[in-house]
Design an enzyme around this catalytic site. Structure first.
Site, PDB file in Angstrom:
ATOM      1  N   LYS A 155       0.852  -1.189   0.000  1.00 55.68           N
ATOM      2  CA  LYS A 155       0.000   0.000   0.000  1.00 55.68           C
ATOM      3  C   LYS A 155       0.886   1.237   0.000  1.00 55.68           C
ATOM      4  CE  LYS A 155      -3.216   2.735   2.786  1.00 55.68           C
ATOM      5  NZ  LYS A 155      -4.018   2.856   4.012  1.00 55.68           N
ATOM      6  N   GLU A 205      -8.871  12.654  12.600  1.00 53.66           N
ATOM      7  CA  GLU A 205      -8.188  11.421  13.015  1.00 53.66           C
ATOM      8  C   GLU A 205      -7.256  11.602  14.204  1.00 53.66           C
ATOM      9  OE1 GLU A 205      -5.689   7.677  11.100  1.00 53.66           O
ATOM     10  OE2 GLU A 205      -6.287   9.360   9.841  1.00 53.66           O
TER      11      GLU A 205
END
Length: 401
Positions: A155, A205
């Site tokens: 990723k 976040e």
């Protein structure tokens, strides 16, 4: 009224059942460029002046922060606190200070006055330049996907930026007002990062917090844009919860958070499946990870540095993902995808992932947005996701793509 520190004990995080009318929004209204402002779901902080800066050095950053806080306590500060920003590249200098004065209030979300609409952004005649252009960004995503399909890595998070030029001076207090009042449940910040430079944003976040005998992390990975149509918005949320691509991306991040937190925790709780969180513009897959510190001296920043950067902002394996980012992105991320936050001398604090943000300097704003790219990613979809993420800040300044 807000509390002015130094005081004998840290500020109470506030009681959501008994909102202090005006206490949090008074701090928001009092912000001026050069101040340190940070609003979280537990408190609102406004600081000015610099008692001490956390200087670069060979010692790990958490140790340098401890030393700065200890020095402030020795000088008579009864609640010394560090505030500021840490860049994406941990080798680069942080912008962390112990302020001269800290004013503390309850969370913005508990203040009824936060529901009042801020003044709309006046048309500014912004000049907007994409770096890179969307088509170039999509080609970078496609190249990364091809490399992942060959098995080179798992990723990578690829970002792009927008450079905005205003014909007149930037009104940072008004931008902060619109960011904070649009998402009062999130993490809103305006922090100096250098002479004449300010980092502003509204991140959803939490990287990690410590409050007493509890660590909390809240990784977000896997996203979809909100819709103004209620039925479509609900459908998008439900689709995100079932998306194999997004669930895989999210699982990679949660596994990395578990592995990084485990050495610091005697107990660790990781839910089996993610839930959803929403901002004004996006839906995100979310998992709340909690742990009991194995060492009572382990600080929030100790764990934050062990976590940073998570696969949610970098990729996996980390070293290869960093190289792909350097090869693909035509700019230096600076503080984007780093962390912002606060910490006191007890080790309690909150460190937040620096996303949905911009750097302001002179008449210029530099906005950032990224997307998690995996082997099944579609370049056009990832480009659209970054465009949706830009909306948080574009709406705060009255600009459009």
């Amino acid at each position: 009224m807000p509390t002015v520190h130094p005081v004998a004990t840290p500020p109470a995080p506030g009681d959501p059942s008994r909102p202090a009318v005006g206490a949090a929004t008074a701090l928001l209204d009092a912000y001026r460029p050069g101040d340190h402002f940070l609003a979280t779901p537990t408190r609102t902080l406004l600081a000015d002046g610099v008692r001490a800066a956390v200087a670069p050095g060979d010692a790990p950053l958490p140790e340098r922060v401890r030393a700065a806080l200890a020095g402030a306590a020795h000088d008579g500060d009864l609640w010394p606190v560090v505030l500021g920003a840490i860049p994406f590249d941990p080798e680069e200098p942080a912008a962390l200070v112990v302020p001269e004065r800290v004013r503390s209030g309850p969370p913005l979300r508990t203040d009824p006055l936060v529901a009042l609409e801020p003044a709309a952004a006046a048309p500014a005649g912004w000049e907007v330049a994409a770096v890179p252009e969307p088509e170039v960004y999509a080609k970078g995503v496609a190249a990364a996907v091809e490399r992942m399909r060959r098995g080179e890595f798992g990723k990578v998070v690829l970002a792009r930026s927008l450079e905005l030029l205003s014909p007149g001076p930037l009104d940072l207090p008004s931008m902060l007002q619109r960011l904070a009042r649009r998402d009062p449940d999130g993490y809103t910040f305006a922090l100096p990062t250098g002479p004449g430079r300010t980092l502003l944003g509204a991140s959803p976040e939490l990287l990690v917090s410590r409050r007493g005998n509890r660590f909390t992390a809240n990784p977000l990975a896997g996203s979809t844009p909100r819709s103004a149509d209620l039925a479509e918005d609900v459908l998008r949320a439900a689709t995100l919860l079932r998306s194999e691509k997004d669930l895989h991306e999210h699982g990679v991040v949660v596994d990395a958070v578990r592995a990084a937190m485990a050495p610091y925790c005697s107990e660790l709780h990781v839910p089996e499946r993610p839930t959803l969180v929403r901002t004004a513009t996006m839906w995100h897959l979310s998992t709340t990870v909690t742990g009991v510190p194995a060492d009572p001296d382990a600080s929030a920043l100790d764990v934050a540095c062990a976590l940073h950067p998570t696969p949610a902002v970098c990729g996996t394996p980390t070293g290869i993902a960093r190289r792909v980012i350097r090869q693909t992105e035509p700019f230096d991320r600076g503080f984007f995808t780093g962390m912002v936050g606060w910490q006191d001398a007890s080790g309690d604090g909150e460190w937040v992932v620096t996303i949905r943000c911009a750097e302001a300097e002179g008449r210029r704003l530099r906005l950032f947005a990224g997307a998690g790219v995996v082997g099944t990613s579609d370049p056009e979809a990832e480009t659209a996701e970054t465009a949706a993420k830009f909306r948080t800040f574009l709406q705060a300044v009255g600009a459009e793509l």
